[in-house]
Design a protein around this motif. Structure first.
Motif, PDB file in Angstrom:
ATOM      1  N   MET A 181       0.803  -1.205   0.000  1.00 18.37           N
ATOM      2  CA  MET A 181       0.000   0.000   0.000  1.00 18.37           C
ATOM      3  C   MET A 181       0.849   1.274   0.000  1.00 18.37           C
ATOM      4  SD  MET A 181      -3.244   0.642  -0.200  1.00 18.37           S
ATOM      5  CE  MET A 181      -4.304  -0.525   0.677  1.00 18.37           C
ATOM      6  N   GLU A 182       2.026   1.223   0.583  1.00 17.68           N
ATOM      7  CA  GLU A 182       2.866   2.419   0.631  1.00 17.68           C
ATOM      8  C   GLU A 182       3.250   2.887  -0.765  1.00 17.68           C
ATOM      9  OE1 GLU A 182       3.696   4.646   2.910  1.00 17.68           O
ATOM     10  OE2 GLU A 182       2.275   3.569   4.175  1.00 17.68           O
ATOM     11  N   TYR A 183       3.481   1.957  -1.667  1.00 19.49           N
ATOM     12  CA  TYR A 183       3.811   2.353  -3.045  1.00 19.49           C
ATOM     13  C   TYR A 183       2.596   2.951  -3.744  1.00 19.49           C
ATOM     14  CZ  TYR A 183       8.335   0.015  -2.750  1.00 19.49           C
ATOM     15  OH  TYR A 183       9.618  -0.338  -2.401  1.00 19.49           O
ATOM     16  N   ALA A 184       1.415   2.394  -3.481  1.00 16.83           N
ATOM     17  CA  ALA A 184       0.201   2.979  -4.059  1.00 16.83           C
ATOM     18  C   ALA A 184      -0.013   4.392  -3.527  1.00 16.83           C
ATOM     19  CB  ALA A 184      -1.006   2.102  -3.740  1.00 16.83           C
ATOM     20  N   ARG A 185       0.223   4.578  -2.231  1.00 18.95           N
ATOM     21  CA  ARG A 185       0.078   5.916  -1.646  1.00 18.95           C
ATOM     22  C   ARG A 185       1.107   6.888  -2.226  1.00 18.95           C
ATOM     23  NH1 ARG A 185      -0.294   3.188   4.300  1.00 18.95           N
ATOM     24  NH2 ARG A 185      -2.498   2.576   4.216  1.00 18.95           N
ATOM     25  N   LEU A 186       2.311   6.372  -2.464  1.00 17.14           N
ATOM     26  CA  LEU A 186       3.351   7.200  -3.063  1.00 17.14           C
ATOM     27  C   LEU A 186       2.927   7.677  -4.452  1.00 17.14           C
ATOM     28  CD1 LEU A 186       6.273   8.324  -3.246  1.00 17.14           C
ATOM     29  CD2 LEU A 186       6.979   6.051  -4.041  1.00 17.14           C
ATOM     30  N   ALA A 187       2.410   6.753  -5.270  1.00 19.56           N
ATOM     31  CA  ALA A 187       1.945   7.126  -6.612  1.00 19.56           C
ATOM     32  C   ALA A 187       0.793   8.111  -6.533  1.00 19.56           C
ATOM     33  CB  ALA A 187       1.530   5.878  -7.379  1.00 19.56           C
ATOM     34  N   SER A 188      -0.113   7.888  -5.599  1.00 22.67           N
ATOM     35  CA  SER A 188      -1.256   8.785  -5.460  1.00 22.67           C
ATOM     36  C   SER A 188      -0.818  10.193  -5.080  1.00 22.67           C
ATOM     37  CB  SER A 188      -2.224   8.240  -4.402  1.00 22.67           C
ATOM     38  OG  SER A 188      -3.280   9.146  -4.174  1.00 22.67           O
ATOM     39  N   ARG A 189       0.113  10.299  -4.143  1.00 26.04           N
ATOM     40  CA  ARG A 189       0.608  11.628  -3.747  1.00 26.04           C
ATOM     41  C   ARG A 189       1.330  12.301  -4.916  1.00 26.04           C
ATOM     42  NH1 ARG A 189       2.070   8.744   1.012  1.00 26.04           N
ATOM     43  NH2 ARG A 189       4.227   8.619   0.254  1.00 26.04           N
ATOM     44  N   HIS A 190       2.101  11.514  -5.641  1.00 24.46           N
ATOM     45  CA  HIS A 190       2.893  12.051  -6.746  1.00 24.46           C
ATOM     46  C   HIS A 190       2.002  12.660  -7.826  1.00 24.46           C
ATOM     47  CE1 HIS A 190       6.409  12.335  -9.405  1.00 24.46           C
ATOM     48  NE2 HIS A 190       5.644  11.832 -10.375  1.00 24.46           N
ATOM     49  N   PHE A 191       0.904  11.990  -8.137  1.00 27.70           N
ATOM     50  CA  PHE A 191       0.028  12.452  -9.214  1.00 27.70           C
ATOM     51  C   PHE A 191      -1.181  13.234  -8.706  1.00 27.70           C
ATOM     52  CE2 PHE A 191       2.000   8.656 -11.289  1.00 27.70           C
ATOM     53  CZ  PHE A 191       2.668   9.349 -12.284  1.00 27.70           C
ATOM     54  N   GLY A 192      -1.386  13.252  -7.397  1.00 30.36           N
ATOM     55  CA  GLY A 192      -2.514  13.982  -6.842  1.00 30.36           C
ATOM     56  C   GLY A 192      -3.844  13.326  -7.133  1.00 30.36           C
ATOM     57  N   THR A 193      -3.905  11.988  -7.047  1.00 29.61           N
ATOM     58  CA  THR A 193      -5.163  11.288  -7.308  1.00 29.61           C
ATOM     59  C   THR A 193      -6.061  11.315  -6.079  1.00 29.61           C
ATOM     60  OG1 THR A 193      -4.551   9.048  -6.554  1.00 29.61           O
ATOM     61  CG2 THR A 193      -3.840   9.704  -8.766  1.00 29.61           C
ATOM     62  N   SER A 194      -7.331  11.042  -6.303  1.00 32.75           N
ATOM     63  CA  SER A 194      -8.291  10.857  -5.211  1.00 32.75           C
ATOM     64  C   SER A 194      -8.263   9.369  -4.863  1.00 32.75           C
ATOM     65  CB  SER A 194      -9.690  11.294  -5.651  1.00 32.75           C
ATOM     66  OG  SER A 194     -10.636  11.040  -4.627  1.00 32.75           O
TER      67      SER A 194
END
Length: 610
Positions: A279-292
């Motif tokens: 999950m940490e990698y998914a959160r990293l990608a989400s923060r990087h791209f600013g996803t909801s």
């Protein structure tokens, strides 16, 4: 689920045929709320159960057209609808029709007056089409559950299909779990004419292994195709994206945010089990791209609840445990009002991302050593080394030589679970009488030899287009999404992106042992470095771990295997040894076979009750 079904060469009237097609279509509506659209002729009928965005039908002058899926641009251009355009192309030149199609689809055309029909699926096998000939009738459907409900084609289990399932954990096409029933292969069509059938490939992957084009030029085209593929896949729907935190799903999520002009809705699944949570990698990608971003942690209780449902949505036994987290991810998105998910499937197979590609690259080097040197010097030195079994380096050298000496593609199955146990130890004698134990490897050799690529990496990619994608990963995601009431699209598998990947050199896909070399270099200023450099994992399921400690899950598995003993397929003694000695020795390794056999029994149960 959703899809299409039909028949030609059977029936007495349109009224009678409507009743038959309603019976055949009933399973398609089991997990889908869309109404049935049916068309009937005197000796034929067609039915479609799908959302308006994924169904296209046409009927006029005895001709019926049904297309299910997401067709590409240009189909139906100049006509009132996609299906009407296909009808016009059929009338102009039936033989040229399929080559002009693009996108992802399952297609049937039935000409009741002429007694002719055509069945086809898309180039990469996102669509599905099974069929069975009975006398002068052709019965077909995107799900086998429809075919077995026709009066001429009742279900009779195929022992070879069941054997192949235990070997591969799915049933590779063109085979199925039912006798006399077959599936179309990716890029294949079938013509029916007055009781006779003919099958042909209208498309096959061809690799252009010329010298590489300038990197900047390739990167620009790659990014353009990514954006257009995501934009097309997202059109006309409330869209979300799977996000595991790997390179493929992170890329799709980032591009979706870019082309949509707003934060993309992304969905991730986690597991509270050591070594299984990314999950940490998914959160990293989400923060990087600013996803909801949205998350859900699957529990052992969730697995117990979902196992019968997942077994029911597949039209034949299916043993990829990742179907469960995919289902919970899609269900979470559906509750938010999302109607279509975008998956990153295909990136590994197009650009060279699977670990086995680099491993086989190393083995290939041994094949290039002159045979005299291998047989006269290297192998005697390694295998006759005194006390070699106690020296780690010598043991590794022996294992390397043993594997490298197995020819491709059989080398890919060196660690196959069924091969390790031995077929005669797993299956009953009565079952094996009707199954060819060499069949799975013969199928692999046929598929591997079907592409004339010059390099090992491209030959392996061509094999994986079928075995990994069309037979395994795509059905996993598609069926799991259907269970959640969700459509799904795969932007990497757009025809333009597939064509682009075929022009990359072997080194741009596998540079030494560096996987998906071009892909990662092209995305270095787009993806976070941590994601580009991470080890591959994905939506794995800690089934073997949970099986040891969660009593309801263990009870479901043990009850399923106990009931399987009564079917005369698997030896009861093997099941006892599996759940006793083997499972206690290595839960993760042997738990895979527990899952495969449990899901086979659950498939039996769910389809006997349907």
């Amino acid at each position: 689920m959703s899809g299409l079904c039909g028949f030609i060469g059977y029936g007495a009237s349109a009224t009678d045929n409507r009743a038959v097609i309603e019976t055949m279509a009933a399973p398609l509506a089991r997990f889908h709320s869309a109404p049935l659209q049916s068309m009937q002729g005197r000796k034929s009928a067609v039915g479609v159960v799908a959302s308006a965005a994924t169904s296209h039908v046409y009927q006029r002058d005895g001709l019926m057209v049904a297309l299910w899926g997401l067709p590409g641009k240009g189909i139906g251009q100049g006509a009132d609808s996609v299906a009407a355009g296909i009808a016009q192309a059929w009338r102009r030149d039936p033989d040229a029709l399929c080559a002009s199609l693009n996108g992802s689809f399952s297609l049937c055309i039935v000409d009741d007056d002429a007694g002719e029909a055509l069945l086809a699926i898309d180039r990469m096998g996102v669509g599905n089409m099974a069929y069975q000939v009975s006398g002068e009738a052709l019965v077909f459907g995107s799900s086998a559950d429809s075919i077995v409900r026709h009066p001429l084609t009742p279900s009779v289990l195929d022992h070879q299909g069941l054997y192949n399932y235990v070997y591969f954990h799915m049933i590779p096409g063109p085979g199925t779990v039912f006798q006399n029933q077959q599936r179309l292969l990716p890029g294949e069509f079938l013509r029916y004419r007055q009781g006779r059938i003919e099958k042909r490939q209208y498309w096959r992957m061809k690799f252009d292994e010329r010298p590489e084009r300038p990197f900047g030029e390739l990167k620009q085209e790659f990014m353009r195709l990514l954006e257009s593929g995501v934009r097309d896949a997202a059109a006309g729907s409330e869209v979300g994206a799977f996000l595991s935190g790997g390179t493929d799903s992170s890329t799709i999520a980032g591009v979706l945010t870019k082309v949509g002009g707003k934060p993309a809705n992304t969905y991730s699944i986690g597991f509270e089990a050591e070594g299984y949570d990314e999950m940490e990698y998914a959160r990293l990608a989400s923060r990087h791209f600013g996803t909801s971003h949205h998350e859900y942690y699957v529990t052992p209780d969730d697995v117990v609840d979902a196992i019968p449902k997942v077994a029911a949505v597949f039209d034949q036994p299916f043993g990829n445990a990742s179907a469960l987290p995919a289902f919970y991810c899609a269900r979470m998105a559906r509750a938010d009002g999302i109607t279509r998910m975008l998956g990153g499937d295909g990136g590994d197979e197009l650009f060279g991302g699977n670990e086995r590609y680099s491993k086989q690259h190393v083995f290939e080097k041994y094949e290039k050593v002159p045979g005299l040197l291998r047989k006269a010097l290297l192998e005697p030195a390694v295998f006759n080394f005194p006390g070699g079994e106690h020296i780690k380096l010598i043991r590794k050298a022996r294992s390397y030589i043993e594997q490298a000496s197995v020819p491709m593609p059989a080398r890919l199955e060196t660690y196959n679970l069924l091969g390790r146990y031995g077929p005669s130890q797993v299956f009953t004698d009565a079952f094996l009488v009707h199954a060819d134990t060499n069949g799975p490897l013969e199928n692999l050799r046929r598929d591997y030899g079907g592409n004339e690529a010059a390099s090992l990496i491209n030959r392996m990619l061509a094999l994986d287009f079928k075995i990994t994608l069309a037979d395994n990963d795509l059905p996993k995601v598609i069926r799991s999404c259907e269970l959640a009431g969700m459509d799904v699209a795969f932007p990497f598998l757009s025809d333009d992106m597939v064509a682009f990947s075929s022009q990359l050199t072997a080194k741009q896909k596998l540079n030494g042992t560096k996987l998906r070399y071009f892909f990662k270099e092209a995305l270095r200023d787009f993806l976070p470095d941590e994601i580009i450099n991470k080890q591959k994992h994905g939506f794995g399921l800690p089934f073997g771990v949970w099986l040891q400690h969660h009593q309801p899950l263990k009870q479901l598995a043990m009850d399923s295997l106990s009931d399987l003993k009564q079917r005369g397929i698997v030896r009861p003694a093997f099941i006892d040894q599996l759940v006793g000695q083997h499972l206690s020795e290595h839960a993760g390794y042997h738990g895979t076979m527990v899952w495969v056999l449990m899901m086979m029994e659950q498939w039996f149960k769910q389809h006997e009750q349907a």
